[in-house]
Design an enzyme around this catalytic site. Sequence first.
Site, PDB file in Angstrom:
ATOM      1  N   HIS A 138       0.839  -1.213   0.000  1.00 24.75           N
ATOM      2  CA  HIS A 138       0.000   0.000   0.000  1.00 24.75           C
ATOM      3  C   HIS A 138       0.864   1.249   0.000  1.00 24.75           C
ATOM      4  O   HIS A 138       0.694   2.158  -0.828  1.00 24.75           O
ATOM      5  CB  HIS A 138      -0.897  -0.019   1.240  1.00 24.75           C
ATOM      6  N   GLU A 139       1.858   1.320   0.927  1.00 29.54           N
ATOM      7  CA  GLU A 139       2.675   2.529   1.040  1.00 29.54           C
ATOM      8  C   GLU A 139       3.513   2.750  -0.219  1.00 29.54           C
ATOM      9  O   GLU A 139       3.703   3.884  -0.666  1.00 29.54           O
ATOM     10  CB  GLU A 139       3.584   2.444   2.273  1.00 29.54           C
ATOM     11  N   HIS A 148      -5.208   7.666  -2.104  1.00 27.30           N
ATOM     12  CA  HIS A 148      -6.109   6.641  -1.578  1.00 27.30           C
ATOM     13  C   HIS A 148      -7.271   6.409  -2.530  1.00 27.30           C
ATOM     14  O   HIS A 148      -7.693   7.294  -3.251  1.00 27.30           O
ATOM     15  CB  HIS A 148      -6.630   7.055  -0.203  1.00 27.30           C
ATOM     16  N   HIS A 158       1.846   4.762  -2.687  1.00 28.64           N
ATOM     17  CA  HIS A 158       2.029   6.224  -2.467  1.00 28.64           C
ATOM     18  C   HIS A 158       3.405   6.659  -2.973  1.00 28.64           C
ATOM     19  O   HIS A 158       3.518   7.694  -3.626  1.00 28.64           O
ATOM     20  CB  HIS A 158       1.930   6.554  -0.980  1.00 28.64           C
TER      21      HIS A 158
END
Lengths: 78, 396
Positions: B121-122, B131, B125
């Site tokens: 997930h990170e 998101h 980014h």
Amino acid sequence: FPVAPETEKEDMQFAQKYLENFYDFKEEKNFRTTHLNPMADKIREMQSFFGLEVTGELNRKTLDMMKQPRCGIPDVRS
Amino acid sequence: YSTFPRSPRWKKEDVTFRILNYTPDMSQAEVDEAITKAFQLWSSVTPLRFTRLYSGEADIMISFASGFHGDFYSFDGPGGTLAHAYPPGNGIGGDTHFDEDEFWIKSNTHEGYNLFLVAAHELGHSLGLGHSNVFGALMYPIYMARDTRNYRLPQDDINGIQALYGPPKESPAFPPQEPTEMTPAEAPTEMSPREEPTEVTPSERPQDCDPHLTFDAITTLRGEILFFKGSYVWRKSPYFSEIERDTISTFWPSLAAGFDAAYEIDKKDRVIFFKDNKYWAVSGYNIQPGFPKPIQNLGFPRSVKKIDAAVHDQNAKKTYFFVGNKYWSFDEHTQSMERGYPRKIAVDFPGIGHTIDAAFQKNEHFYFFHGSNQYEVDIKNKKLVRTMKSNSWFDC
């Protein structure tokens, strides 16, 4: 399960911090508004993001969602 | 999916990363593997190539830290914020920070946060994604424990990252030798449940109130009732008035769609799914190790290739398996089929003179589903109480 803050005041403070962190909520000290609850718009934005019922109110489901473990990046940015 | 304002992204295909320190919760090899797998998710769907540096400044600097750690976003102790990362850019741009006050784990067999899932997930980014509000997407902001053995990047995340970098070029993004570093426990099992081609798009979602709606399987799960059909699941919760609609892969990405049967053993917090001649046991999101297993293990004769439906009687601690016009009774105490079975369904359940597609128990009743009808049976005297439409639980 998330550990629930004890009092409603704590809930509100928790929610305010959450909205500041993730939904760009800024509490303007001298903010003159017709809103009874200046956070309502941001609560609505958060409820809409997570597909919750959009009420603008800090109800139980909204608070439960706020207490879920999550990523520290904001969901919306100005 | 979303991106950061002005959609920052790396203006090159070769991106470097460096792991600055480790969490004591996992071995260094496990941390390396989790992060390598996380990068592989993104490189497999873009032209990006990730190279690890062991010194100096890398594009993506990865570290574990607690509380205040030198940027504007201090961590908050256990729970709450688990990690954060910065969009592509110089300096802190692209860097990923994990909250060391969390307990990091390699697989979901015990409490904690799966480092691979959070890292993936990170890194989204770090590559420029914001998101997503799509439930089940990797870039959804709330942590969701999932089975990571055959984890696939959800389509929403693929759409997002390819909007920034485009699809992969022909040659593999990772040097072939990297994947072999996966530990055997993580390598796909021989009997990995997902047999169909990888890019299967779910068929149209059936309408809740279609009068002809039928179900593949139905089970309770921690107080909810789950109705399965194809790749879809309807959830009826005692806490929320509206029905929730999801896909099976949202909760169990490594399980194939199209169950034959399902039942819950509430005291063990375990749901058993059946498909063809195999069955899986799950506890919440987690698929129990050692599964799938052949249904013959339960005591079925070889002639039984699949089952139609199953229901667990919480009071009698017995599970009934329905196959054609017969049914078996499995004693959960002795973990064996009871003698004298199979028996004819119609003989013991008067009024149920046909096969059963799905079944579940609620309070003192069994609910048997056949086609678009549903039959409420009193468990004690096995008498048919009433007949309803199969989707009567959906408040049509």
